[in-house]
Design a protein around this motif. Structure first.
Motif, PDB file in Angstrom:
ATOM      1  N   ARG A 377      39.337  69.478 -66.882  1.00 42.61           N
ATOM      2  CA  ARG A 377      39.125  69.636 -68.318  1.00 42.61           C
ATOM      3  C   ARG A 377      40.046  70.727 -68.875  1.00 42.61           C
ATOM      4  O   ARG A 377      40.661  71.475 -68.117  1.00 42.61           O
ATOM      5  N   PHE A 378      40.101  70.796 -70.184  1.00 38.55           N
ATOM      6  CA  PHE A 378      40.773  71.918 -70.836  1.00 38.55           C
ATOM      7  C   PHE A 378      39.874  72.427 -71.947  1.00 38.55           C
ATOM      8  O   PHE A 378      39.108  71.674 -72.555  1.00 38.55           O
ATOM      9  N   LYS A 379      39.945  73.743 -72.199  1.00 33.01           N
ATOM     10  CA  LYS A 379      39.103  74.365 -73.223  1.00 33.01           C
ATOM     11  C   LYS A 379      39.919  74.529 -74.490  1.00 33.01           C
ATOM     12  O   LYS A 379      40.993  75.141 -74.482  1.00 33.01           O
ATOM     13  N   THR A 380      39.415  73.970 -75.570  1.00 33.04           N
ATOM     14  CA  THR A 380      40.108  74.054 -76.848  1.00 33.04           C
ATOM     15  C   THR A 380      39.966  75.452 -77.441  1.00 33.04           C
ATOM     16  O   THR A 380      39.197  76.290 -76.955  1.00 33.04           O
ATOM     17  N   GLU A 381      40.686  75.685 -78.524  1.00 40.84           N
ATOM     18  CA  GLU A 381      40.616  76.982 -79.192  1.00 40.84           C
ATOM     19  C   GLU A 381      39.243  77.238 -79.793  1.00 40.84           C
ATOM     20  O   GLU A 381      38.874  78.380 -80.079  1.00 40.84           O
ATOM     21  N   THR A 382      38.468  76.168 -79.971  1.00 43.93           N
ATOM     22  CA  THR A 382      37.097  76.310 -80.472  1.00 43.93           C
ATOM     23  C   THR A 382      36.080  76.310 -79.335  1.00 43.93           C
ATOM     24  O   THR A 382      34.889  76.110 -79.554  1.00 43.93           O
ATOM     25  N   SER A 383      36.579  76.498 -78.095  1.00 47.40           N
ATOM     26  CA  SER A 383      35.736  76.622 -76.885  1.00 47.40           C
ATOM     27  C   SER A 383      35.042  75.327 -76.491  1.00 47.40           C
ATOM     28  O   SER A 383      34.025  75.345 -75.783  1.00 47.40           O
ATOM     29  N   GLU A 384      35.588  74.193 -76.916  1.00 46.14           N
ATOM     30  CA  GLU A 384      35.060  72.890 -76.501  1.00 46.14           C
ATOM     31  C   GLU A 384      35.793  72.446 -75.233  1.00 46.14           C
ATOM     32  O   GLU A 384      37.019  72.514 -75.163  1.00 46.14           O
ATOM     33  N   ASN A 385      35.054  71.992 -74.243  1.00 47.85           N
ATOM     34  CA  ASN A 385      35.666  71.472 -73.020  1.00 47.85           C
ATOM     35  C   ASN A 385      35.948  69.978 -73.182  1.00 47.85           C
ATOM     36  O   ASN A 385      35.041  69.198 -73.471  1.00 47.85           O
ATOM     37  N   ARG A 386      37.215  69.591 -73.017  1.00 46.12           N
ATOM     38  CA  ARG A 386      37.616  68.194 -73.176  1.00 46.12           C
ATOM     39  C   ARG A 386      38.404  67.735 -71.953  1.00 46.12           C
ATOM     40  O   ARG A 386      38.955  68.550 -71.200  1.00 46.12           O
ATOM     41  N   PHE A 387      38.448  66.417 -71.779  1.00 42.30           N
ATOM     42  CA  PHE A 387      39.233  65.832 -70.699  1.00 42.30           C
ATOM     43  C   PHE A 387      40.634  65.511 -71.213  1.00 42.30           C
ATOM     44  O   PHE A 387      40.779  64.891 -72.272  1.00 42.30           O
ATOM     45  N   PRO A 388      41.690  65.904 -70.493  1.00 49.63           N
ATOM     46  CA  PRO A 388      43.048  65.555 -70.918  1.00 49.63           C
ATOM     47  C   PRO A 388      43.394  64.123 -70.543  1.00 49.63           C
ATOM     48  O   PRO A 388      42.707  63.493 -69.738  1.00 49.63           O
ATOM     49  N   HIS A 389      44.446  63.601 -71.147  1.00 53.50           N
ATOM     50  CA  HIS A 389      45.031  62.354 -70.680  1.00 53.50           C
ATOM     51  C   HIS A 389      45.941  62.668 -69.502  1.00 53.50           C
ATOM     52  O   HIS A 389      46.677  63.658 -69.520  1.00 53.50           O
ATOM     53  N   ILE A 390      45.884  61.826 -68.480  1.00 56.48           N
ATOM     54  CA  ILE A 390      46.767  61.960 -67.320  1.00 56.48           C
ATOM     55  C   ILE A 390      47.678  60.743 -67.281  1.00 56.48           C
ATOM     56  O   ILE A 390      47.217  59.603 -67.308  1.00 56.48           O
ATOM     57  N   LEU A 391      48.990  60.999 -67.234  1.00 60.21           N
ATOM     58  CA  LEU A 391      49.998  59.939 -67.194  1.00 60.21           C
ATOM     59  C   LEU A 391      50.737  60.019 -65.869  1.00 60.21           C
ATOM     60  O   LEU A 391      50.946  61.107 -65.321  1.00 60.21           O
ATOM     61  N   ASN A 392      51.121  58.867 -65.357  1.00 57.36           N
ATOM     62  CA  ASN A 392      51.936  58.844 -64.146  1.00 57.36           C
ATOM     63  C   ASN A 392      53.045  57.815 -64.310  1.00 57.36           C
ATOM     64  O   ASN A 392      52.901  56.830 -65.032  1.00 57.36           O
ATOM     65  N   GLY A 393      54.153  58.071 -63.633  1.00 58.78           N
ATOM     66  CA  GLY A 393      55.272  57.139 -63.700  1.00 58.78           C
ATOM     67  C   GLY A 393      56.216  57.317 -62.532  1.00 58.78           C
ATOM     68  O   GLY A 393      56.335  58.416 -61.973  1.00 58.78           O
ATOM     69  N   SER A 394      56.872  56.239 -62.149  1.00 51.75           N
ATOM     70  CA  SER A 394      57.892  56.301 -61.106  1.00 51.75           C
ATOM     71  C   SER A 394      59.199  56.683 -61.770  1.00 51.75           C
ATOM     72  O   SER A 394      59.621  56.040 -62.716  1.00 51.75           O
ATOM     73  N   GLY A 395      59.844  57.701 -61.174  1.00 51.88           N
ATOM     74  CA  GLY A 395      61.022  58.139 -61.861  1.00 51.88           C
ATOM     75  C   GLY A 395      62.321  58.216 -61.070  1.00 51.88           C
ATOM     76  O   GLY A 395      63.081  59.101 -61.315  1.00 51.88           O
ATOM     77  N   THR A 396      62.677  57.318 -60.178  1.00 54.52           N
ATOM     78  CA  THR A 396      62.051  55.990 -59.946  1.00 54.52           C
ATOM     79  C   THR A 396      61.759  55.796 -58.455  1.00 54.52           C
ATOM     80  O   THR A 396      61.881  56.741 -57.680  1.00 54.52           O
ATOM     81  N   ALA A 397      61.455  54.523 -58.090  1.00 53.03           N
ATOM     82  CA  ALA A 397      61.120  54.224 -56.702  1.00 53.03           C
ATOM     83  C   ALA A 397      62.303  53.620 -55.962  1.00 53.03           C
ATOM     84  O   ALA A 397      63.032  52.794 -56.480  1.00 53.03           O
ATOM     85  N   LEU A 398      62.474  54.081 -54.761  1.00 52.80           N
ATOM     86  CA  LEU A 398      63.367  53.447 -53.805  1.00 52.80           C
ATOM     87  C   LEU A 398      62.439  52.706 -52.823  1.00 52.80           C
ATOM     88  O   LEU A 398      61.259  53.025 -52.769  1.00 52.80           O
ATOM     89  N   ALA A 399      62.789  51.701 -52.120  1.00 52.51           N
ATOM     90  CA  ALA A 399      64.120  51.252 -51.800  1.00 52.51           C
ATOM     91  C   ALA A 399      64.679  50.230 -52.783  1.00 52.51           C
ATOM     92  O   ALA A 399      65.826  49.816 -52.674  1.00 52.51           O
ATOM     93  N   ARG A 400      63.900  49.806 -53.773  1.00 48.15           N
ATOM     94  CA  ARG A 400      64.387  48.765 -54.686  1.00 48.15           C
ATOM     95  C   ARG A 400      65.533  49.273 -55.551  1.00 48.15           C
ATOM     96  O   ARG A 400      66.423  48.497 -55.898  1.00 48.15           O
ATOM     97  N   LEU A 401      65.514  50.572 -55.910  1.00 45.93           N
ATOM     98  CA  LEU A 401      66.651  51.135 -56.629  1.00 45.93           C
ATOM     99  C   LEU A 401      67.896  51.062 -55.756  1.00 45.93           C
ATOM    100  O   LEU A 401      68.993  50.744 -56.240  1.00 45.93           O
ATOM    101  N   PHE A 402      67.743  51.343 -54.487  1.00 52.07           N
ATOM    102  CA  PHE A 402      68.836  51.251 -53.510  1.00 52.07           C
ATOM    103  C   PHE A 402      69.378  49.824 -53.481  1.00 52.07           C
ATOM    104  O   PHE A 402      70.593  49.589 -53.536  1.00 52.07           O
ATOM    105  N   VAL A 403      68.471  48.856 -53.433  1.00 49.49           N
ATOM    106  CA  VAL A 403      68.855  47.443 -53.403  1.00 49.49           C
ATOM    107  C   VAL A 403      69.666  47.080 -54.646  1.00 49.49           C
ATOM    108  O   VAL A 403      70.747  46.490 -54.566  1.00 49.49           O
ATOM    109  N   ALA A 404      69.150  47.422 -55.823  1.00 49.40           N
ATOM    110  CA  ALA A 404      69.830  47.074 -57.070  1.00 49.40           C
ATOM    111  C   ALA A 404      71.188  47.757 -57.164  1.00 49.40           C
ATOM    112  O   ALA A 404      72.156  47.164 -57.651  1.00 49.40           O
ATOM    113  N   LEU A 405      71.262  48.993 -56.698  1.00 52.40           N
ATOM    114  CA  LEU A 405      72.515  49.737 -56.767  1.00 52.40           C
ATOM    115  C   LEU A 405      73.601  49.087 -55.917  1.00 52.40           C
ATOM    116  O   LEU A 405      74.716  48.835 -56.397  1.00 52.40           O
TER     117      LEU A 405
END
Length: 433
Positions: A377-405
């Protein structure tokens, strides 16, 4: 994990969004509500009994002061009986909570309203493309032929060492793999604002539950055993992606709002036991049990979650643009999305030797689904506890990048031309026979 408050208040909405995934999970909402109602009724009864016990306890003191010892003793027995009843109800409430949460842990995230409704990958809308498919004056060779001729990968000996789905990079192949990893890390840390971390490649079960790998996909992971101690099997696992350790770095913490956003990138090998389900041969790099990847993770305020998702996709696209690789971006439909995701973009690079697109990046906003599972969680400036958004991404993945290259930049003489941004890392402008 889905918000139990949302399920209580808007059960039909939750059922409708789950139904778009076409997996039948909406049918389990009634079970969740049943166990949740049981738990709440039991806890309410417990609170009533505790209040009654407190009143009786006060009466005992008054009776003792009045020397009414027999009546006081009867009241003491009443408090003991109330205590036994409270303990039993607490046990029942805990069992109902466990049953409810076991179902919740197996329910996927709700697709965002902007996600196209569909059942299969064929219904994924294409968002955009970059570059064009190259035309060659010769028939493009596959990466297998190129790797064998240039001695980049020894497929047969990789299989000899570990079985199907494992690769032995050799000489310029090993150097190219290492150069790509360093290129990716430098790009994201110096140009895109990510902080590099180097996580463990073995994680505990809580990390796997936190990102949504467990319990649903426990059969697809590589479990670790310590020596010959069978009791340790299943407490630690090889990472399926660096998302598992990196997204969990702040698990169980309450961050200050000013600490957000947090951007991490990390290299790790990735271990996927389920790859075997597709049927692996002794050669090829398209689907393997172990591959390298640079992972991107963002922890952000919910208000900017989808803005940051678009930026993350752009960060992954920049890799392919610099390497001069034709690709397309697609938005996964509801039936093709990952378990934890609310919205996902896949980036697919064109591999001319294969004559097909290969997924090299998947960027997702999981909203607060993972944060709830790991109690981040994160605490807001008004002291409220909230859940953040979590993002994930491949930046990027091998071995397919190797293949394409290697397939994209192959030359008539069988050599591989190295794109200019990668040359300083490989210290070569081509790989020749």
């Amino acid at each position: 994990m889905l918000d139990i408050k949302l399920i209580r208040e808007r059960p039909d909405f939750v059922r409708q969004r789950l139904a778009t995934r076409n997996a039948g999970d909406e049918a389990r909402i009634d079970e969740v509500l049943k166990f949740d109602e049981q738990r709440r009724k039991l806890l309410a009864e417990v609170e009533g009994l505790k209040a009654q016990r407190n009143r009786v306890s006060k009466e005992i003191g008054a009776l003792m002061g009045q020397k009414k010892l027999d009546e006081a003793e009867a009241k003491k027995k009443e408090t003991r009986d109330l205590g036994d009843r409270i303990a039993e109800l607490d046990k029942q409430a805990a069992a109902a909570e466990t049953a409810r949460d076991e179902i919740l842990l197996r329910l996927p995230n709700l697709p965002h309203e902007s996600v196209a409704i569909g059942k299969t990958a064929e219904e994924n809308p294409e968002i955009r493309t970059w570059g064009e498919k190259l035309s060659y004056e010769f028939k493009p060779k596959s990466h297998i032929e190129l790797c064998e001729r240039l001695k980049l990968v020894d497929f047969a000996r990789g299989t000899k060492l570990s079985g199907s789905g494992f690769l032995l990079y050799t000489n310029w192949g090993a150097r190219l793999e290492r150069a790509l990893i360093q290129f990716l890390l430098d790009l994201h840390t110096t140009q895109h604002g990510y902080t590099e971390v180097s996580p463990p490649y073995i994680v505990n079960r809580d990390c796997m539950v936190g990102v949504g790998q467990f319990p649903k996909f426990v059969d697809q992971a590589y479990a670790v055993r310590e020596g010959e101690d069978n009791s340790t099997l299943g407490s630690l696992y090889l990472v399926p992606t660096a998302e598992a350790p990196v997204a969990n770095i702040h698990r169980g913490e309450i961050l200050a709002e000013k600490e957000l956003p947090i951007f991490y990138c990390a290299y790790s090998p990735c271990f996927r036991a389920e790859a075997g389900a597709a049927g692996l041969g002794t050669r090829g790099m398209i689907r393997v049990h172990q591959f390298d990847k640079v992972e991107l993770i963002k922890l952000v305020r919910p208000e900017v979650g989808y803005e940051e998702l678009e930026k993350m996709v752009g960060n992954a696209e920049k890799v392919l643009q610099l390497l001069d690789l034709h690709y397309r971006v697609i938005n996964l439909c509801t039936g093709d999305m990952g378990f934890a995701s609310a919205k996902t973009y896949d980036i697919e690079v064109w591999a001319p030797g294969q004559g097909q697109y290969l997924e090299v990046s998947s960027c997702s906003n999981c909203e607060d689904f993972q944060a709830r599972r790991m109690n981040l969680r994160f605490k807001t400036e008004t002291s409220e506890n909230r859940f953040p958004h979590i993002l994930n991404g491949s930046g990027t993945a091998l071995a397919r990048l190797f293949v394409a290259l290697v397939e994209t930049h192959q030359q008539p003489d069988g050599s591989i031309s190295i794109p200019a941004p990668l040359q300083p890392y490989l210290r070569a402008d081509s790989i020749k026979p």
